[in-house]
Design a protein around this motif. Structure first.
Motif, PDB file in Angstrom:
ATOM      1  N   HIS A 377       0.829  -1.205   0.000  1.00 47.23           N
ATOM      2  CA  HIS A 377       0.000   0.000   0.000  1.00 47.23           C
ATOM      3  C   HIS A 377       0.864   1.257   0.000  1.00 47.23           C
ATOM      4  O   HIS A 377       0.581   2.230  -0.724  1.00 47.23           O
ATOM      5  CB  HIS A 377      -0.915  -0.006   1.223  1.00 47.23           C
ATOM      6  N   ASP A 378       1.929   1.244   0.790  1.00 49.16           N
ATOM      7  CA  ASP A 378       2.827   2.405   0.858  1.00 49.16           C
ATOM      8  C   ASP A 378       3.604   2.570  -0.440  1.00 49.16           C
ATOM      9  O   ASP A 378       3.884   3.697  -0.870  1.00 49.16           O
ATOM     10  CB  ASP A 378       3.791   2.244   2.025  1.00 49.16           C
ATOM     11  N   ILE A 379       3.986   1.456  -1.059  1.00 44.48           N
ATOM     12  CA  ILE A 379       4.751   1.521  -2.303  1.00 44.48           C
ATOM     13  C   ILE A 379       3.893   2.083  -3.435  1.00 44.48           C
ATOM     14  O   ILE A 379       4.325   2.971  -4.181  1.00 44.48           O
ATOM     15  CB  ILE A 379       5.285   0.119  -2.666  1.00 44.48           C
ATOM     16  N   LEU A 380       2.679   1.594  -3.549  1.00 48.28           N
ATOM     17  CA  LEU A 380       1.800   2.034  -4.640  1.00 48.28           C
ATOM     18  C   LEU A 380       1.251   3.431  -4.405  1.00 48.28           C
ATOM     19  O   LEU A 380       0.813   4.096  -5.352  1.00 48.28           O
ATOM     20  CB  LEU A 380       0.658   1.038  -4.811  1.00 48.28           C
ATOM     21  N   ALA A 381       1.261   3.902  -3.143  1.00 48.70           N
ATOM     22  CA  ALA A 381       0.774   5.256  -2.861  1.00 48.70           C
ATOM     23  C   ALA A 381       1.630   6.313  -3.535  1.00 48.70           C
ATOM     24  O   ALA A 381       1.164   7.442  -3.745  1.00 48.70           O
ATOM     25  CB  ALA A 381       0.737   5.490  -1.353  1.00 48.70           C
ATOM     26  N   TYR A 382       2.864   5.973  -3.874  1.00 49.58           N
ATOM     27  CA  TYR A 382       3.739   6.930  -4.551  1.00 49.58           C
ATOM     28  C   TYR A 382       3.137   7.409  -5.862  1.00 49.58           C
ATOM     29  O   TYR A 382       3.258   8.596  -6.225  1.00 49.58           O
ATOM     30  CB  TYR A 382       5.105   6.284  -4.806  1.00 49.58           C
ATOM     31  N   PHE A 383       2.465   6.514  -6.597  1.00 50.18           N
ATOM     32  CA  PHE A 383       1.911   6.878  -7.906  1.00 50.18           C
ATOM     33  C   PHE A 383       0.654   7.731  -7.775  1.00 50.18           C
ATOM     34  O   PHE A 383       0.239   8.381  -8.733  1.00 50.18           O
ATOM     35  CB  PHE A 383       1.604   5.607  -8.696  1.00 50.18           C
ATOM     36  N   ASP A 384       0.037   7.740  -6.595  1.00 53.54           N
ATOM     37  CA  ASP A 384      -1.150   8.566  -6.368  1.00 53.54           C
ATOM     38  C   ASP A 384      -0.791   9.934  -5.808  1.00 53.54           C
ATOM     39  O   ASP A 384      -1.663  10.802  -5.690  1.00 53.54           O
ATOM     40  CB  ASP A 384      -2.098   7.861  -5.382  1.00 53.54           C
ATOM     41  N   ARG A 385       0.482  10.129  -5.467  1.00 57.97           N
ATOM     42  CA  ARG A 385       0.934  11.388  -4.877  1.00 57.97           C
ATOM     43  C   ARG A 385       2.097  11.925  -5.691  1.00 57.97           C
ATOM     44  O   ARG A 385       3.267  11.746  -5.328  1.00 57.97           O
ATOM     45  CB  ARG A 385       1.379  11.166  -3.426  1.00 57.97           C
ATOM     46  N   PRO A 386       1.841  12.582  -6.808  1.00 60.78           N
ATOM     47  CA  PRO A 386       2.940  13.091  -7.647  1.00 60.78           C
ATOM     48  C   PRO A 386       3.838  14.049  -6.873  1.00 60.78           C
ATOM     49  O   PRO A 386       3.364  14.886  -6.099  1.00 60.78           O
ATOM     50  CB  PRO A 386       2.204  13.827  -8.780  1.00 60.78           C
ATOM     51  N   GLY A 387       5.130  13.902  -7.078  1.00 65.86           N
ATOM     52  CA  GLY A 387       6.087  14.795  -6.437  1.00 65.86           C
ATOM     53  C   GLY A 387       6.446  14.431  -5.021  1.00 65.86           C
ATOM     54  O   GLY A 387       7.204  15.151  -4.367  1.00 65.86           O
ATOM     55  N   THR A 388       5.891  13.317  -4.500  1.00 69.30           N
ATOM     56  CA  THR A 388       6.202  12.906  -3.139  1.00 69.30           C
ATOM     57  C   THR A 388       7.300  11.861  -3.178  1.00 69.30           C
ATOM     58  O   THR A 388       7.116  10.760  -3.692  1.00 69.30           O
ATOM     59  CB  THR A 388       4.957  12.312  -2.451  1.00 69.30           C
ATOM     60  N   SER A 389       8.447  12.217  -2.665  1.00 74.12           N
ATOM     61  CA  SER A 389       9.595  11.323  -2.672  1.00 74.12           C
ATOM     62  C   SER A 389      10.495  11.683  -1.506  1.00 74.12           C
ATOM     63  O   SER A 389      10.535  12.836  -1.059  1.00 74.12           O
ATOM     64  CB  SER A 389      10.371  11.433  -3.991  1.00 74.12           C
ATOM     65  N   ASN A 390      11.200  10.675  -1.001  1.00 72.43           N
ATOM     66  CA  ASN A 390      12.160  10.917   0.064  1.00 72.43           C
ATOM     67  C   ASN A 390      13.530  11.298  -0.480  1.00 72.43           C
ATOM     68  O   ASN A 390      14.489  11.415   0.279  1.00 72.43           O
ATOM     69  CB  ASN A 390      12.287   9.668   0.949  1.00 72.43           C
ATOM     70  N   GLY A 391      13.608  11.506  -1.800  1.00 72.19           N
ATOM     71  CA  GLY A 391      14.864  11.920  -2.405  1.00 72.19           C
ATOM     72  C   GLY A 391      15.415  13.214  -1.835  1.00 72.19           C
ATOM     73  O   GLY A 391      16.616  13.297  -1.514  1.00 72.19           O
ATOM     74  N   PRO A 392      14.588  14.272  -1.675  1.00 72.99           N
ATOM     75  CA  PRO A 392      15.099  15.497  -1.045  1.00 72.99           C
ATOM     76  C   PRO A 392      15.605  15.280   0.379  1.00 72.99           C
ATOM     77  O   PRO A 392      16.517  15.981   0.829  1.00 72.99           O
ATOM     78  CB  PRO A 392      13.883  16.433  -1.072  1.00 72.99           C
ATOM     79  N   THR A 393      15.016  14.307   1.079  1.00 76.67           N
ATOM     80  CA  THR A 393      15.519  13.982   2.417  1.00 76.67           C
ATOM     81  C   THR A 393      16.939  13.449   2.339  1.00 76.67           C
ATOM     82  O   THR A 393      17.806  13.811   3.143  1.00 76.67           O
ATOM     83  CB  THR A 393      14.599  12.944   3.084  1.00 76.67           C
ATOM     84  N   GLU A 394      17.196  12.574   1.359  1.00 73.74           N
ATOM     85  CA  GLU A 394      18.546  12.056   1.173  1.00 73.74           C
ATOM     86  C   GLU A 394      19.499  13.186   0.763  1.00 73.74           C
ATOM     87  O   GLU A 394      20.676  13.184   1.138  1.00 73.74           O
ATOM     88  CB  GLU A 394      18.538  10.960   0.108  1.00 73.74           C
ATOM     89  N   ALA A 395      18.996  14.149  -0.008  1.00 68.48           N
ATOM     90  CA  ALA A 395      19.836  15.283  -0.403  1.00 68.48           C
ATOM     91  C   ALA A 395      20.241  16.113   0.810  1.00 68.48           C
ATOM     92  O   ALA A 395      21.396  16.564   0.920  1.00 68.48           O
ATOM     93  CB  ALA A 395      19.103  16.150  -1.419  1.00 68.48           C
ATOM     94  N   ILE A 396      19.322  16.322   1.737  1.00 66.55           N
ATOM     95  CA  ILE A 396      19.653  17.068   2.946  1.00 66.55           C
ATOM     96  C   ILE A 396      20.636  16.271   3.804  1.00 66.55           C
ATOM     97  O   ILE A 396      21.544  16.841   4.419  1.00 66.55           O
ATOM     98  CB  ILE A 396      18.379  17.408   3.728  1.00 66.55           C
ATOM     99  N   ASN A 397      20.483  14.960   3.832  1.00 66.80           N
ATOM    100  CA  ASN A 397      21.469  14.130   4.528  1.00 66.80           C
ATOM    101  C   ASN A 397      22.859  14.345   3.935  1.00 66.80           C
ATOM    102  O   ASN A 397      23.864  14.377   4.654  1.00 66.80           O
ATOM    103  CB  ASN A 397      21.082  12.654   4.444  1.00 66.80           C
ATOM    104  N   GLY A 398      22.923  14.493   2.615  1.00 72.75           N
ATOM    105  CA  GLY A 398      24.206  14.774   1.968  1.00 72.75           C
ATOM    106  C   GLY A 398      24.772  16.118   2.377  1.00 72.75           C
ATOM    107  O   GLY A 398      25.989  16.262   2.571  1.00 72.75           O
ATOM    108  N   ARG A 399      23.912  17.131   2.504  1.00 77.35           N
ATOM    109  CA  ARG A 399      24.376  18.443   2.962  1.00 77.35           C
ATOM    110  C   ARG A 399      24.905  18.371   4.380  1.00 77.35           C
ATOM    111  O   ARG A 399      25.892  19.050   4.727  1.00 77.35           O
ATOM    112  CB  ARG A 399      23.229  19.450   2.875  1.00 77.35           C
TER     113      ARG A 399
END
Length: 435
Positions: A377-399
């Motif tokens: 359910h959590d995996i497929l919810a990504y396709f129902d929520r455009p632009g929602t990703s934890n990628g920016p969180t990983e970017a802040i971890n890099g900073r």
């Protein structure tokens, strides 16, 4: 010829001393710094108790580090008059609070420069201390105190949050003590395309209880506005979100979903390597030399890489790796599909097939199927929520990794949290408006 738009040089205006109510009366240039002698413009000779006129008793000197000018530290030598009331006998000194806090060693102008250097220019505290001409501890304490007062303690910075990202972060690499913290990110600007993600908070340790406690401490009206929480595969974050934010949708980030499939592929390759050769991969083993090629998306493979893949799968001994690789590629293809509805349908079918039709010998795929089915359910919810990703969180971890490297490591967690908030808290627009 003198230009009409030019005026007579004014050291007070150039050094912005008129803003805190000072006037420069002389200067002394030393090899290591510039010293400006200043006086307070307001006479402040009226008694604060009875209103009587004060009689001058002399002056005291107050030394303040100021923002640097001319490539060297600038120090203010402020002459402060002392008075005694002619009526009640009360003693007082001229008010210098506009120039600096009581007992402070850095002027307000110096603090503003230091905070701008830290938040906007990303200078280290060591560079800021050198610019102010003060000790590291003096600069660090002054900047963090001012950062808390102006930025971190501002309750408005939590306003307008609708999408959260949560992840763990390693704040120090030692064998002793807890090295993990939980970072909470505001992903609302990314979803709305109004700006970058920003660090909301950082709490010690990583567990379900840590995130649950942080959510429980938020005001109910704020928590009710949270629509989505993006996270990795850690079930503790999922459980905490379900218990504290029942209205929010949990979204498992595509990066972590694909990484699960990549780990299954690596485990299958290593198991096959041991079964066939009885040792770990070596430089001349085909399975070892193809390890990175196997993780490349099919649409990005070069002709040479395709030849390597075809040779690897040309033998029946590698059939299990081929089957696992095919699942990995199907998952990547689904996430890269621009048709989100079709991609959701393909990924849902893939998860269902991993749950039902995987042979027993493919232990890695069966394990992957159980994991994906639990979080489907959590995996497929990504396709129902455009632009929602934890990628920016990983970017802040890099900073934050870069911050820790610039500072050559941190020993104090409270200090690290404050520095991290100033570094990645999205304070640049607010600081520009204040300064």
């Amino acid at each position: 010829m003198f230009h009409v738009t030019f005026g007579v040089p004014n050291l007070t205006t150039f050094c912005r001393l008129d803003e805190p109510g000072l006037v420069a009366v002389s200067q002394r240039l030393r090899p290591d710094r510039a010293v400006l002698e200043c006086r307070v413009t307001d006479a402040d000779d009226e008694c604060r108790s009875c209103g009587g006129l004060g009689r001058r008793l002399g002056t005291d000197s107050r030394t303040l580090a100021h923002e640097p000018f001319g490539g060297r530290p600038t120090t203010l030598q402020v002459r402060v008059r002392r008075y005694r009331c002619t009526l009640c006998g009360r003693f007082w000194s001229q008010d210098t609070s506009a120039a600096a806090e009581p007992r402070a060693k850095v002027s307000r102008g110096g603090l503003a420069w230091a905070l701008r250097a830290l938040v906007i220019d990303h200078l280290s505290v060591a560079r800021i201390a050198a610019g102010l001409g003060v000790a590291w501890n003096t600069a660090n304490d002054a900047v963090l105190t001012e950062g808390h007062r102006r930025l971190i303690n501002d309750p408005a910075r939590f306003d307008g949050v609708a999408v959260l990202g949560v992840d763990e972060h390693v704040w120090r690499h030692t064998r002793f003590g807890d090295k993990y913290v939980t970072v909470i990110i505001d992903l609302t600007p990314v979803r709305d395309k109004t700006g970058p993600a920003r660090l909301l908070d950082m709490v010690p340790s990583r567990s379900k209880q840590v995130f649950k406690t942080w959510l429980a401490e938020r005001p109910p009206p704020w928590a009710d506005e949270i629509e989505v929480v993006a996270m990795d595969g850690f079930t503790g974050f999922k459980t905490a979100t379900t218990e504290e934010l029942p209205q929010a949708v949990a979204v498992m980030d595509p990066f972590h979903v694909v990484r699960l499939a990549g780990e299954a592929l690596d485990q299958c390759r290593r198991r096959t390597q041991q079964q066939l050769h009885g040792h770990r991969g070596r430089a001349d083993d085909p399975l070892y030399t193809s390890r990175r090629t196997l993780h490349t998306g099919a649409g990005l493979l070069t002709d040479h890489q395709w030849v390597r893949i075809e040779r690897l799968f040309d033998t029946d001994e590698h059939v299990e790796i081929e089957a696992t690789w095919a699942i990995y590629q199907r998952m990547i293809t689904a996430y890269r599909d621009t048709d989100r509805a079709a991609a959701r349908q393909d990924l849902a079918a893939l998860i269902e097939s991993l749950r039902t039709v995987v042979p027993t010998a493919l232990v890695e795929l069966r394990r992957l199927g159980r994991t994906l089915n639990t979080r489907a359910h959590d995996i497929l919810a990504y396709f129902d929520r455009p632009g929602t990703s934890n990628g920016p969180t990983e970017a802040i971890n890099g900073r934050l990794e870069h911050l820790r490297g610039s500072a050559l490591g941190f020993r104090n967690l409270s200090n690290y949290i404050a520095r991290a908030l100033l570094e990645a808290g999205g304070f640049r627009p607010l600081l520009h408006a204040q300064l």
